[in-house]
Design a protein around this motif. Sequence first.
Motif, PDB file in Angstrom:
ATOM      1  N   GLY A  62       0.851  -1.190   0.000  1.00  0.00           N
ATOM      2  CA  GLY A  62       0.000   0.000   0.000  1.00  0.00           C
ATOM      3  C   GLY A  62       0.877   1.227   0.000  1.00  0.00           C
ATOM      4  N   PRO A  63       0.246   2.409  -0.004  1.00  0.00           N
ATOM      5  CA  PRO A  63       1.051   3.640  -0.001  1.00  0.00           C
ATOM      6  C   PRO A  63       1.845   3.801   1.286  1.00  0.00           C
ATOM      7  CG  PRO A  63      -1.283   4.144   0.155  1.00  0.00           C
ATOM      8  CD  PRO A  63      -1.191   2.688  -0.090  1.00  0.00           C
ATOM      9  N   ASN A  64       3.006   4.380   1.147  1.00  0.00           N
ATOM     10  CA  ASN A  64       3.920   4.562   2.269  1.00  0.00           C
ATOM     11  C   ASN A  64       3.338   5.505   3.324  1.00  0.00           C
ATOM     12  OD1 ASN A  64       6.362   4.570   3.698  1.00  0.00           O
ATOM     13  ND2 ASN A  64       7.032   6.407   2.615  1.00  0.00           N
ATOM     14  N   LEU A  65       3.573   5.187   4.585  1.00  0.00           N
ATOM     15  CA  LEU A  65       3.206   6.098   5.670  1.00  0.00           C
ATOM     16  C   LEU A  65       4.503   6.609   6.298  1.00  0.00           C
ATOM     17  CD1 LEU A  65       0.321   4.100   7.374  1.00  0.00           C
ATOM     18  CD2 LEU A  65       0.115   6.014   5.817  1.00  0.00           C
ATOM     19  N   PRO A  66       4.930   7.797   5.920  1.00  0.00           N
ATOM     20  CA  PRO A  66       6.233   8.266   6.412  1.00  0.00           C
ATOM     21  C   PRO A  66       6.212   8.538   7.911  1.00  0.00           C
ATOM     22  CG  PRO A  66       5.120  10.004   5.202  1.00  0.00           C
ATOM     23  CD  PRO A  66       4.254   8.794   5.080  1.00  0.00           C
ATOM     24  N   ARG A  67       7.371   8.450   8.527  1.00  0.00           N
ATOM     25  CA  ARG A  67       7.488   8.718   9.964  1.00  0.00           C
ATOM     26  C   ARG A  67       7.637  10.218  10.240  1.00  0.00           C
ATOM     27  NH1 ARG A  67       5.819   4.593   9.768  1.00  0.00           N
ATOM     28  NH2 ARG A  67       6.418   2.630  10.715  1.00  0.00           N
ATOM     29  N   ALA A  68       8.041  10.966   9.202  1.00  0.00           N
ATOM     30  CA  ALA A  68       8.224  12.418   9.356  1.00  0.00           C
ATOM     31  C   ALA A  68       7.801  13.094   8.062  1.00  0.00           C
ATOM     32  CB  ALA A  68       9.680  12.729   9.666  1.00  0.00           C
ATOM     33  N   VAL A  69       7.443  14.368   8.164  1.00  0.00           N
ATOM     34  CA  VAL A  69       7.026  15.117   6.973  1.00  0.00           C
ATOM     35  C   VAL A  69       8.209  15.153   5.999  1.00  0.00           C
ATOM     36  CG1 VAL A  69       6.236  17.355   6.125  1.00  0.00           C
ATOM     37  CG2 VAL A  69       5.458  16.532   8.346  1.00  0.00           C
ATOM     38  N   PRO A  70       8.016  14.655   4.766  1.00  0.00           N
ATOM     39  CA  PRO A  70       9.172  14.547   3.872  1.00  0.00           C
ATOM     40  C   PRO A  70       9.558  15.818   3.126  1.00  0.00           C
ATOM     41  CG  PRO A  70       7.258  13.440   2.908  1.00  0.00           C
ATOM     42  CD  PRO A  70       6.814  14.012   4.202  1.00  0.00           C
ATOM     43  N   TYR A  71       8.601  16.713   2.880  1.00  0.00           N
ATOM     44  CA  TYR A  71       8.915  17.918   2.102  1.00  0.00           C
ATOM     45  C   TYR A  71       8.310  19.152   2.758  1.00  0.00           C
ATOM     46  CZ  TYR A  71       8.781  14.187  -1.412  1.00  0.00           C
ATOM     47  OH  TYR A  71       8.932  13.019  -2.083  1.00  0.00           O
ATOM     48  N   GLY A  72       8.738  20.298   2.284  1.00  0.00           N
ATOM     49  CA  GLY A  72       8.087  21.559   2.621  1.00  0.00           C
ATOM     50  C   GLY A  72       8.580  22.170   3.912  1.00  0.00           C
ATOM     51  N   PRO A  73       7.885  23.228   4.349  1.00  0.00           N
ATOM     52  CA  PRO A  73       8.330  23.955   5.538  1.00  0.00           C
ATOM     53  C   PRO A  73       8.327  23.085   6.799  1.00  0.00           C
ATOM     54  CG  PRO A  73       6.571  25.138   4.402  1.00  0.00           C
ATOM     55  CD  PRO A  73       6.674  23.809   3.755  1.00  0.00           C
TER      56      PRO A  73
END
Lengths: 164, 257
Positions: free
Chosen positions: A45-56
């Motif tokens: 399934g789609p990845n559930l990142p542990r931390a916000v990967p992009y942006g501010p």
Amino acid sequence: MVTKSDTEPVQVEIFPQRFLKPATAQRLLEEIYKSGGILRIMVQGPNLPRAVPYGPGKGIPIEEHMNMLLELGDQALELRVKVGRIWLELDNEERIEEVKAACERVLPYTFSIKRKQLFHTKPTVSDYAKYGSEVEDKRILGLVDPKAKRERDLAILSDTGGDA
Amino acid sequence: MAYKPQYYPGTTSVGVNRRKHMSGDLEKLRDLSDADVVTIMGHRAPGSDYPSTHPPLAEMGEPDCPIRQLVTPTPGAAAGDRIRYSQFADSMYNAPAIPYFRSYWGAINCRGCDPGTLSGRQIIEARERDIEQYTKVQMDSEMTDPALATMRGCTVHGHSLRLDEDGMMFDMLARTELGSDGNVYYVKDQVGIPLDRKVNAGKPMSDAETKKRTTIFRCDNISFGGPCTAEKRTLDEGLITLHHMWERRSKWGFRPE
């Protein structure tokens, strides 16, 4: 990856209409595992990142995705994806009905079960890069993606589980 | 007789909804406070001053220009606000709006904005106090179903994925959650920074409601030309027009005259 059998194994894909919550995925896998005859299981399934990967907000931990475990038999794996698809290898064709019954008991939405060749049978170039020219246990082929870490994303269940 | 824009062809409910979005004649379904919208956007703290990039136009002494005399500046431009954005992702499962129609809405109805249309998300940039107002209109009106349309500044993945078990669009950053009272709450701003308080975005629409309000043609709802499997399909006027435009554009270049 538990049962030894003389019959021809079959592979099926369970495709629910909606993504499964971790608790539902856990219940479904338990039910399937209980019915026995499982050779291999893969959840995708789609990845559930542990931390916000992009942006501010890059690097801010995502608490909702922490500490989600899939426990099956004597093993536990950290769930890192939203479960949207389950591939199974079963020891024989008759097991498909049991899997279907387990899905009907647990899944709150409609689903499809399709029988097809899912796991690849010959090592790919990625497998060669990852495992070398000799793959120790061929059941690992197609079970995890090339970037997966064996100790983090793969569990080998004991032969005493399932078929209870 | 005064000219009345027709906006979009077609007799289906999708055609009607597309016309509504383009004309800006939208039904207001909920009322978020200005502070809530500002909080979700995350560009400034609610109640704080607007940072500016230039002095107010009235103090700048503009050059003598006929266009500047003709066009009244928007409040944001007059005050010298920064350019800021809001971006929405809409689920393909009958979300009320889709990127093209958010852009048409923006381009036709919002002064001084720059809509950007992408496959699964849509961004509008404008002066800060203008974009706050435009965003509020989107969030309050039938353009948005809080479960199927989320404000997502980054990591927008979700438009073409299956829904979660509770009917919410998949969100990698878990910005929204379905509360026990049936309302959808933003727990993070549009770029995934946790909020001090949850912001209530309203109740999700029912399945029947989303099917009624969507601007998406789908085989399992309103399709372009009846069921895909039908022997003879009756094409919607929208599709005939699209074919017509495609043919003209392909053959001679698109030159509406």
